[in-house]
Design a protein around this motif. Structure first.
Motif, PDB file in Angstrom:
ATOM      1  N   THR A 173       0.766  -1.232   0.046  1.00 41.84           N
ATOM      2  CA  THR A 173      -0.001  -0.038  -0.158  1.00 41.84           C
ATOM      3  C   THR A 173       0.909   1.331   0.061  1.00 41.84           C
ATOM      4  O   THR A 173       0.234   2.196   0.011  1.00 41.84           O
ATOM      5  N   HIS A 221       3.929   3.959  -1.632  1.00 41.58           N
ATOM      6  CA  HIS A 221       4.060   4.330  -2.912  1.00 41.58           C
ATOM      7  C   HIS A 221       4.909   3.466  -3.910  1.00 41.58           C
ATOM      8  O   HIS A 221       4.526   3.073  -4.987  1.00 41.58           O
ATOM      9  N   LEU A 222       5.907   2.786  -3.430  1.00 41.22           N
ATOM     10  CA  LEU A 222       6.711   2.031  -4.094  1.00 41.22           C
ATOM     11  C   LEU A 222       5.934   0.757  -4.430  1.00 41.22           C
ATOM     12  O   LEU A 222       5.896   0.197  -5.473  1.00 41.22           O
ATOM     13  N   ASP A 251       2.094  -7.670   9.542  1.00 39.99           N
ATOM     14  CA  ASP A 251       2.792  -6.135  10.038  1.00 39.99           C
ATOM     15  C   ASP A 251       4.167  -6.752  10.186  1.00 39.99           C
ATOM     16  O   ASP A 251       4.608  -8.042  10.766  1.00 39.99           O
ATOM     17  N   TYR A 252       5.273  -5.816   9.734  1.00 31.22           N
ATOM     18  CA  TYR A 252       6.871  -6.477  10.062  1.00 31.22           C
ATOM     19  C   TYR A 252       6.909  -6.788  11.578  1.00 31.22           C
ATOM     20  O   TYR A 252       7.956  -7.202  11.909  1.00 31.22           O
ATOM     21  N   SER A 269      11.587  -1.959   2.010  1.00 31.47           N
ATOM     22  CA  SER A 269      12.146  -1.654   3.387  1.00 31.47           C
ATOM     23  C   SER A 269      11.238  -1.008   3.984  1.00 31.47           C
ATOM     24  O   SER A 269      10.352  -0.223   3.626  1.00 31.47           O
ATOM     25  N   TYR A 296      15.130   8.896  -4.338  1.00 33.60           N
ATOM     26  CA  TYR A 296      13.917   9.061  -5.266  1.00 33.60           C
ATOM     27  C   TYR A 296      14.059  10.576  -5.567  1.00 33.60           C
ATOM     28  O   TYR A 296      14.349  11.476  -4.935  1.00 33.60           O
ATOM     29  N   ASN A 347      11.904  12.791  -3.494  1.00 27.66           N
ATOM     30  CA  ASN A 347      12.411  13.342  -2.153  1.00 27.66           C
ATOM     31  C   ASN A 347      12.701  14.859  -1.943  1.00 27.66           C
ATOM     32  O   ASN A 347      12.299  15.404  -1.001  1.00 27.66           O
ATOM     33  N   ARG A 400      10.380   6.913  -8.476  1.00 31.97           N
ATOM     34  CA  ARG A 400       9.824   5.723  -7.791  1.00 31.97           C
ATOM     35  C   ARG A 400       9.247   4.725  -8.933  1.00 31.97           C
ATOM     36  O   ARG A 400       9.610   3.617  -8.811  1.00 31.97           O
TER      37      ARG A 400
HETATM   38  N1  LIG Z   1      15.453   5.595  -1.898  1.00 35.94           N
HETATM   39  C1  LIG Z   1      14.733   6.627  -1.420  1.00 35.94           C
HETATM   40  O1  LIG Z   1      14.919   7.650  -1.577  1.00 35.94           O
HETATM   41  C2  LIG Z   1      13.778   6.390  -0.364  1.00 35.94           C
HETATM   42  C3  LIG Z   1      13.062   7.451   0.164  1.00 35.94           C
HETATM   43  C4  LIG Z   1      12.178   7.256   1.451  1.00 35.94           C
HETATM   44  C5  LIG Z   1      11.709   6.030   1.710  1.00 35.94           C
HETATM   45  N2  LIG Z   1      12.666   4.857   1.286  1.00 35.94           N
HETATM   46  C6  LIG Z   1      12.379   3.485   1.732  1.00 35.94           C
HETATM   47  O2  LIG Z   1      11.811   2.888   0.680  1.00 35.94           O
HETATM   48  C7  LIG Z   1      10.395   2.308   1.093  1.00 35.94           C
HETATM   49  C8  LIG Z   1       9.541   2.219   0.205  1.00 35.94           C
HETATM   50  O3  LIG Z   1       9.515   3.757  -0.326  1.00 35.94           O
HETATM   51  P1  LIG Z   1       7.992   4.040  -0.228  1.00 35.94           P
HETATM   52  O4  LIG Z   1       8.165   5.400  -1.031  1.00 35.94           O
HETATM   53  O5  LIG Z   1       6.957   3.291  -0.802  1.00 35.94           O
HETATM   54  O6  LIG Z   1       7.542   4.677   1.078  1.00 35.94           O
HETATM   55  P2  LIG Z   1       6.067   4.851   1.881  1.00 35.94           P
HETATM   56  O7  LIG Z   1       5.230   5.362   0.691  1.00 35.94           O
HETATM   57  O8  LIG Z   1       6.202   5.813   3.096  1.00 35.94           O
HETATM   58  O9  LIG Z   1       5.634   3.447   2.293  1.00 35.94           O
HETATM   59  C9  LIG Z   1       6.166   2.579   3.301  1.00 35.94           C
HETATM   60  C10 LIG Z   1       5.338   1.474   3.424  1.00 35.94           C
HETATM   61  O10 LIG Z   1       5.819   0.453   4.602  1.00 35.94           O
HETATM   62  C11 LIG Z   1       4.799   0.022   5.150  1.00 35.94           C
HETATM   63  N3  LIG Z   1       5.147  -0.149   6.595  1.00 35.94           N
HETATM   64  C12 LIG Z   1       5.770   0.572   7.417  1.00 35.94           C
HETATM   65  N4  LIG Z   1       5.511   0.012   8.817  1.00 35.94           N
HETATM   66  C13 LIG Z   1       5.197  -1.065   8.389  1.00 35.94           C
HETATM   67  C14 LIG Z   1       4.994  -2.352   9.431  1.00 35.94           C
HETATM   68  N5  LIG Z   1       5.328  -2.439  10.722  1.00 35.94           N
HETATM   69  N6  LIG Z   1       4.642  -3.334   8.843  1.00 35.94           N
HETATM   70  C15 LIG Z   1       4.231  -3.571   7.517  1.00 35.94           C
HETATM   71  N7  LIG Z   1       4.237  -2.531   6.634  1.00 35.94           N
HETATM   72  C16 LIG Z   1       4.913  -1.396   7.020  1.00 35.94           C
HETATM   73  C17 LIG Z   1       3.740   1.086   4.908  1.00 35.94           C
HETATM   74  O11 LIG Z   1       2.559   0.703   5.325  1.00 35.94           O
HETATM   75  P3  LIG Z   1       1.233   1.565   5.213  1.00 35.94           P
HETATM   76  O12 LIG Z   1       0.902   1.646   3.974  1.00 35.94           O
HETATM   77  O13 LIG Z   1       0.125   0.651   6.344  1.00 35.94           O
HETATM   78  O14 LIG Z   1       1.503   2.847   6.154  1.00 35.94           O
HETATM   79  C18 LIG Z   1       3.772   1.559   3.757  1.00 35.94           C
HETATM   80  O15 LIG Z   1       3.362   0.653   2.567  1.00 35.94           O
HETATM   81  C19 LIG Z   1      10.486   2.951   2.428  1.00 35.94           C
HETATM   82  O16 LIG Z   1       9.654   2.376   3.508  1.00 35.94           O
HETATM   83  C20 LIG Z   1      11.851   3.514   3.030  1.00 35.94           C
HETATM   84  O17 LIG Z   1      12.243   2.234   3.739  1.00 35.94           O
HETATM   85  C21 LIG Z   1      13.470   5.165   0.085  1.00 35.94           C
END
Ligand SMILES: NC(=O)c1ccc[n+]([C@@H]2O[C@H](COP(=O)([O-])OP(=O)(O)OC[C@H]3O[C@@H](n4cnc5c(N)ncnc54)[C@H](OP(=O)(O)O)[C@@H]3O)[C@@H](O)[C@H]2O)c1
Length: 285
Positions: free
Chosen positions: A10, A12-13, A55-56, A76, A143, A146, A172
């Motif tokens: 759920t 973004h990625l 849940d992680y 992650s 990203y 960011n 992304r």
């Molecule tokens: N490369 C970069 O520039 C960059 C930037 C930001 C983050 N990241 C990393 O890349 C990941 C993916 O990016 P994104 O943009 O998709 O981030 P995002 O939109 O914030 O999504 C994070 C996801 O992690 C899930 N999550 C958090 N805690 C959890 C838990 N305890 N159990 C299960 N799921 C959990 C969230 O669930 P919900 O949907 O329920 O909230 C959400 O689906 C991030 O989580 C972070 O580790 C990378």
């Protein structure tokens, strides 16, 4: 049939990766979206993707979530509390479930990076290597999303502590398409992909591009790491987030988010999203 699961589906990625898998022709019935809140996954379910809750932070959730899964993308966690422990939970469950390939979204140059963010990724990579599971490391760079171009345009400034360091950022969507390619084609086990944009930029170049597209002067103000951290706190960011962002900028200054690798472009079969395209997407251009 190869069953492919995506965690944090759920986010973004995660959403973009599931969409990229569907766009590549993977049948929805072969996909499992693992989410912590199924309420947020209704659009995925409506497309025929199976939604499972886990849940992680809850090890007991994962046996059912990964039952019958052949390939898994572990995205992650965004929750920083014992992040490596959260990832180990999934790795151990994947091993127990007989997952044949686990792809993990790590950090560009994770093995050598010194920015604070790198530690959890290093610990997760070590756990993965020690697990005996076939794995792929998707070491994602920054990203483009960011950076908040609209906010910088409004302020007429980009702030940071990255000096002249270059950032090979990509969208992304680019990283999601790369993950989908790895999950849906053969020959990736044991590989480490260093994923970044084709062309790097400095924060001064980012500021200039925002100014060019926004029709006004936007300047880059380079601060020492501690001053940048304090400035972010003064804007209301929690201290751990301000520390992480300032530490990341110091990493950029050391070249930790720059890469000459063409892995991302090669996996997605097209040039990566440019800085100009990333800024235009944010400014509605
Ligand atoms: N490369 C970069 O520039 C960059 C930037 C930001 C983050 N990241 C990393 O890349 C990941 C993916 O990016 P994104 O943009 O998709 O981030 P995002 O939109 O914030 O999504 C994070 C996801 O992690 C899930 N999550 C958090 N805690 C959890 C838990 N305890 N159990 C299960 N799921 C959990 C969230 O669930 P919900 O949907 O329920 O909230 C959400 O689906 C991030 O989580 C972070 O580790 C990378």
């Amino acid at each position: 049939m190869t069953k492919i699961a995506v965690t944090a589906a759920t986010g973004h990625l995660g959403q973009l990766t599931v969409q990229a898998l569907l766009d590549r022709g993977v049948p929805a019935g072969d996909l499992v979206a693992v989410v912590r809140d199924p309420q947020k996954a209704q659009a995925l379910a409506a497309q025929g993707v199976e939604v499972r809750r886990a849940d992680y932070t809850q090890p007991g959730d994962w046996a059912q979530a990964l039952a019958g899964v052949d390939r898994l993308l572990l995205i992650s966690s965004s929750s920083m509390e014992d992040r490596a422990g959260q990832h180990r939970t999934v790795i151990e469950a994947a091993k127990a479930a007989g997952v044949e390939l686990l792809a993990y979204t790590s950090l560009l140059g994770a093995d050598t990076a010194q920015m604070s963010l790198a530690a959890d990724h290093q610990a997760t990579e070590t756990a993965l290597k020690g697990s005996g599971l076939p794995y792929v490391l998707l070491r994602n760079g920054w990203y483009l999303e960011n950076y908040n171009a609209a906010q910088s345009l409004g302020a007429g400034a980009v702030l940071g502590a990255a000096g002249e360091g270059r950032i090979n950022a990509a969208s992304r969507r680019d990283y999601a398409e790369a993950a989908a390619a790895v999950l849906s084609t053969e020959g990736h086990a044991g590989k480490t992909y260093e994923l970044g944009g084709d062309q790097g930029f400095t924060l001064a170049e980012l500021a200039a591009e925002i100014g060019r597209q926004g029709g006004k002067d936007v300047a880059y103000h380079d601060l020492p790491e501690d001053e940048y951290e304090k400035t972010l706190e003064s804007f209301g960011l929690p201290t751990p987030v301000a520390q992480m962002l300032a530490s990341s900028d110091s990493g950029v200054k050391r070249g930790e988010l720059a890469t000459g690798s063409s892995d991302l472009r090669d996996l997605i079969g097209r040039p990566t999203t440019t800085l100009a395209q990333g800024v235009a997407a944010q400014l509605g251009g």
